[in-house]
Design an enzyme around this catalytic site. Sequence first.
Site, PDB file in Angstrom:
ATOM      1  N   LYS A  55      12.030  -2.153  -9.179  1.00 38.66           N
ATOM      2  CA  LYS A  55      11.342  -1.247 -10.116  1.00 38.66           C
ATOM      3  C   LYS A  55      12.050  -0.630 -11.142  1.00 38.66           C
ATOM      4  O   LYS A  55      13.463  -0.750 -11.273  1.00 38.66           O
ATOM      5  CB  LYS A  55      10.778  -0.094  -9.392  1.00 38.66           C
TER       6      LYS A  55
ATOM      7  N   TYR B 238      -1.729  -2.890  -8.750  1.00 35.77           N
ATOM      8  CA  TYR B 238      -1.845  -1.927  -7.929  1.00 35.77           C
ATOM      9  C   TYR B 238      -3.314  -1.359  -7.842  1.00 35.77           C
ATOM     10  O   TYR B 238      -3.636  -0.429  -7.494  1.00 35.77           O
ATOM     11  CB  TYR B 238      -1.066  -0.598  -8.335  1.00 35.77           C
TER      12      TYR B 238
ATOM     13  N   ASN C  75      10.725   4.891  -6.813  1.00 36.80           N
ATOM     14  CA  ASN C  75      11.629   4.740  -5.272  1.00 36.80           C
ATOM     15  C   ASN C  75      11.927   3.443  -5.290  1.00 36.80           C
ATOM     16  O   ASN C  75      12.007   2.603  -4.184  1.00 36.80           O
ATOM     17  CB  ASN C  75      10.252   4.784  -4.184  1.00 36.80           C
TER      18      ASN C  75
ATOM     19  N   HIS D 216       9.390  -2.486  -4.200  1.00 38.86           N
ATOM     20  CA  HIS D 216       8.200  -2.630  -3.721  1.00 38.86           C
ATOM     21  C   HIS D 216       8.461  -3.804  -2.805  1.00 38.86           C
ATOM     22  O   HIS D 216       9.214  -4.772  -3.415  1.00 38.86           O
ATOM     23  CB  HIS D 216       7.171  -3.148  -5.000  1.00 38.86           C
TER      24      HIS D 216
ATOM     25  N   GLU E 289       0.275 -11.323  -3.769  1.00 44.15           N
ATOM     26  CA  GLU E 289       1.427 -10.712  -4.781  1.00 44.15           C
ATOM     27  C   GLU E 289       2.185 -12.075  -5.159  1.00 44.15           C
ATOM     28  O   GLU E 289       2.449 -12.086  -6.704  1.00 44.15           O
ATOM     29  CB  GLU E 289       2.166  -9.860  -4.165  1.00 44.15           C
TER      30      GLU E 289
HETATM   31  P1  IDP Z   1       4.910   1.014  -0.568  1.00 44.39           P
HETATM   32  O1  IDP Z   1       5.249   0.992  -1.935  1.00 44.39           O
HETATM   33  O2  IDP Z   1       5.937   1.660   0.484  1.00 44.39           O
HETATM   34  O3  IDP Z   1       4.098  -0.122   0.253  1.00 44.39           O
HETATM   35  P2  IDP Z   1       2.307   2.216  -0.875  1.00 44.39           P
HETATM   36  O4  IDP Z   1       1.767   3.423   0.045  1.00 44.39           O
HETATM   37  O5  IDP Z   1       1.733   0.961  -1.101  1.00 44.39           O
HETATM   38  O6  IDP Z   1       3.803   2.279  -0.695  1.00 44.39           O
HETATM   39  O7  IDP Z   1       2.273   2.911  -2.350  1.00 44.39           O
HETATM   40  C1  IDP Z   1       2.459   2.112  -3.392  1.00 44.39           C
HETATM   41  C2  IDP Z   1       3.507   2.979  -4.524  1.00 44.39           C
HETATM   42  O8  IDP Z   1       2.712   3.914  -4.868  1.00 44.39           O
HETATM   43  C3  IDP Z   1       4.547   3.598  -3.955  1.00 44.39           C
HETATM   44  O9  IDP Z   1       5.614   2.688  -3.732  1.00 44.39           O
HETATM   45  C4  IDP Z   1       4.956   4.965  -4.545  1.00 44.39           C
HETATM   46  O10 IDP Z   1       5.649   4.304  -5.846  1.00 44.39           O
HETATM   47  C5  IDP Z   1       3.391   5.214  -4.954  1.00 44.39           C
HETATM   48  N1  IDP Z   1       3.049   6.281  -4.269  1.00 44.39           N
HETATM   49  C6  IDP Z   1       2.657   6.182  -2.696  1.00 44.39           C
HETATM   50  N2  IDP Z   1       2.035   7.173  -2.591  1.00 44.39           N
HETATM   51  C7  IDP Z   1       2.522   8.371  -3.416  1.00 44.39           C
HETATM   52  C8  IDP Z   1       2.410   9.618  -3.591  1.00 44.39           C
HETATM   53  O11 IDP Z   1       1.619  10.430  -2.610  1.00 44.39           O
HETATM   54  N3  IDP Z   1       2.600  10.247  -4.747  1.00 44.39           N
HETATM   55  C9  IDP Z   1       3.254   9.414  -5.710  1.00 44.39           C
HETATM   56  N4  IDP Z   1       3.344   7.997  -5.637  1.00 44.39           N
HETATM   57  C10 IDP Z   1       2.970   7.445  -4.512  1.00 44.39           C
END
Ligand code: IDP
Length: 143
Positions: free
Chosen positions: A11, A51, A114, A117, A128
């Site tokens: 990212k 997304y 974070n 992905h 994807e």
């Molecule tokens: P993942 O990336 O670990 O699969 P997902 O639940 O698919 O997690 O969420 C996609 C992305 O959305 C996450 O990587 C993160 O960047 C963002 N995200 C998920 N939950 C939150 C939240 O509660 N607050 C802010 N961003 C979030």
Amino acid sequence: MAIERTFSIIKPDAVAKNHIGAIYSRFESAGLKIIASKMVHLTKEQAEGFYAEHSERPFFGALVSFMTSGPIMVQVLEGENAVLANREIMGATNPAEAARGTLRADYAVSIDENAVHGSDALASAEREIAYFFAADEICPRTR
Ligand code: IDP
């Protein structure tokens, strides 16, 4: 063990901090092969499409804004149980909860930024991969 393909993104936060090589090294050290790779700067439409499943979530706008804030690396990883293996290398979505030695523990700033992905299942991996790569951009190295 099944040889699988999974889709991965480095990212904008991790690209900006010059962590591409370190993260690729983790994939390779774990036995995953990079069989397709490119740098892209997503448009708003591309990020929203990628997304789409999160479009009703409160963080959707911030997520799209972050994912379009700078270039990303997208790659296809191939190896034994690649989907789960990559999820283990990445660690939990929230870096505060990510296990020691995982990418998110080491390189992520927050749940919003974070670092990486990774597809969460084989079906999403296929979707994807196709979202970013044409078939002739993928170079299997399964021998
Ligand atoms: P993942 O990336 O670990 O699969 P997902 O639940 O698919 O997690 O969420 C996609 C992305 O959305 C996450 O990587 C993160 O960047 C963002 N995200 C998920 N939950 C939150 C939240 O509660 N607050 C802010 N961003 C979030």
